[in-house]
Design a protein around this motif. Structure first.
Motif, PDB file in Angstrom:
ATOM      1  N   PRO A 151       1.359   2.464   7.218  1.00 16.57           N
ATOM      2  CA  PRO A 151       0.852   2.305   5.719  1.00 16.57           C
ATOM      3  C   PRO A 151      -0.766   2.049   6.203  1.00 16.57           C
ATOM      4  N   SER A 152      -1.267   1.747   7.180  1.00 18.25           N
ATOM      5  CA  SER A 152      -2.564   1.548   7.366  1.00 18.25           C
ATOM      6  C   SER A 152      -3.307   3.083   7.025  1.00 18.25           C
ATOM      7  N   ARG A 155      -3.183   4.168   3.488  1.00 25.42           N
ATOM      8  CA  ARG A 155      -4.089   3.102   2.494  1.00 25.42           C
ATOM      9  C   ARG A 155      -5.325   3.946   2.764  1.00 25.42           C
ATOM     10  N   GLN A 156      -5.788   4.257   3.881  1.00 22.17           N
ATOM     11  CA  GLN A 156      -7.246   4.932   3.896  1.00 22.17           C
ATOM     12  C   GLN A 156      -7.295   6.450   3.013  1.00 22.17           C
ATOM     13  N   GLU A 159      -7.450   5.204  -0.514  1.00 20.06           N
ATOM     14  CA  GLU A 159      -8.730   4.463  -0.876  1.00 20.06           C
ATOM     15  C   GLU A 159      -9.714   5.814  -1.100  1.00 20.06           C
ATOM     16  N   LEU A 181       1.100  -2.165   2.494  1.00 17.58           N
ATOM     17  CA  LEU A 181       0.217  -1.035   1.861  1.00 17.58           C
ATOM     18  C   LEU A 181      -0.647  -1.170   0.826  1.00 17.58           C
ATOM     19  N   TRP A 182      -0.489  -2.192  -0.022  1.00 17.50           N
ATOM     20  CA  TRP A 182      -1.598  -2.349  -1.052  1.00 17.50           C
ATOM     21  C   TRP A 182      -2.886  -3.059  -0.955  1.00 17.50           C
ATOM     22  N   GLU A 183      -2.925  -3.710   0.268  1.00 14.76           N
ATOM     23  CA  GLU A 183      -4.233  -4.684   0.451  1.00 14.76           C
ATOM     24  C   GLU A 183      -5.285  -3.815   0.066  1.00 14.76           C
ATOM     25  N   LEU A 185      -6.128  -2.540  -2.686  1.00 15.88           N
ATOM     26  CA  LEU A 185      -5.956  -1.448  -3.687  1.00 15.88           C
ATOM     27  C   LEU A 185      -5.360  -1.841  -5.090  1.00 15.88           C
TER      28      LEU A 185
END
Lengths: 212, 212
Positions: A151-152, A155-156, A159, A181-183, A185
């Motif tokens: 997920p990290s 996420r990149q 973004e 996943l959503w931090e 976003l």
């Protein structure tokens, strides 16, 4: 136009797609319950697997269709951190990997490429999401690129607005902690058209297609 | 074990999967509304088609996976009846057919095989469903056999208990008349485990897996 796609990304009701600490015993970092319902996936299509064609399995067959390369985060490849130890580690998958394409492992620490007879090659690369995606697209030769997680790393790419398609699987459990996943976003859904269906097993499948 | 599979069979709420009279202008015999929602199908996978990956399209990708041969009824191949006229008819599909495998057309009237460069070959055969299935399985060389319809021919295979898997798509319209899939099949569902989901478009997808 080739797409950049995410498939079979299982997330909990509280948004976690992996645990916090990946170890040799816990490849998903203690979040293995996310995959409890998912035995018998048809990642290479429904032939050669002697199991009923359920909705869950049918949708997993998208995973390999038209994919020419994968990008994965270092934590998906192995539990090591920092400089690569001289331990002969070649990933979690043994001699027969599921990928069968070039796989770009994002890392700050260089390491020689590893080639398998089945078509998989692990290539250890640094750079921005844009730079790594360009390398993967070149290797994919006109086919799509899959973002394999964790997920990290996905996420990149979210973004940087580089994701064209996501197949998320919302598992009806909570984990309480882990890698979200959503931090950060807060408005990502605005860029996608999202379809949701709930399968008879209780999983909710979401197909996110980038709107523009 | 190779399976015998039905895919993307659209039926109305009153159970019709085709109209009564197939003509050159109406290949589905006036039941074309059954396919109104189904443009952009991904029958060869999601690559090479520039359209969003919806639930409907995702499930159509099962159509070609692991298929080595198709069996179709004569009315799917063309509108002719009786002896084949000398009209050069090679099916509805032009030079580029979707099949890319041997296709066994069930007919009482023999005719020479037609071969296409894309791997499709139409082979005109008579016999019982068991006999035709055996021919198709030999040609499929270990892969699955698809029953391509129309509904009358699929009903024959259901009556003979030769169907292992069906993907039905219930379209929320009524036709009032046509060729029924279910006529005379009062207890067919007892032999299957059925999963149903309704997609955001309003179509209901059913996956029928033979229980034993």
């Amino acid at each position: 136009m080739p797409r950049t796609r995410v498939h079979n990304l299982n997330i909990s009701l509280d948004g976690y797609a992996a645990g916090e600490h990946v170890t040799l015993d816990e490849p998903i970092g203690g979040a293995g319950r996310l995959f409890g319902n998912f035995d018998g996936r048809f990642i290479h299509g429904i032939d050669d697997v002697d199991a009923p064609v359920t909705v869950d399995r049918a949708l997993t067959t998208l995973w390999g269709q038209g994919i020419g390369a994968e990008i994965m985060g270092r934590r998906k490849f192995g539990p090591q951190t920092g400089e690569w130890p001289d331990d002969g580690w070649q990933g979690w998958w043994g001699d027969e990997t599921p990928f069968r394409t070039p796989v770009f492992v994002m890392t700050h620490h260089p390491r020689p490429q590893i080639d398998f007879a089945d078509g998989t090659s692990f290539r250890f690369v640094g750079g921005t999401p844009q730079e790594v995606l360009r390398m993967a697209q070149d290797a994919a030769d006109g086919q799509d690129v899959r973002l394999g997680g964790g997920p990290s790393s996905i996420r990149q790419f979210l973004e940087a607005d580089l994701v064209d398609f996501m197949h998320l699987v919302v598992v009806p459990i909570t984990l309480g902690r882990g890698v979200s996943l959503w931090e950060g976003l807060g408005d990502v859904a605005d860029r996608f058209t999202v379809e949701s269906i709930t399968s008879p097993s209780g999983l909710t499948h979401q197909l996110w297609n980038r709107t523009s």
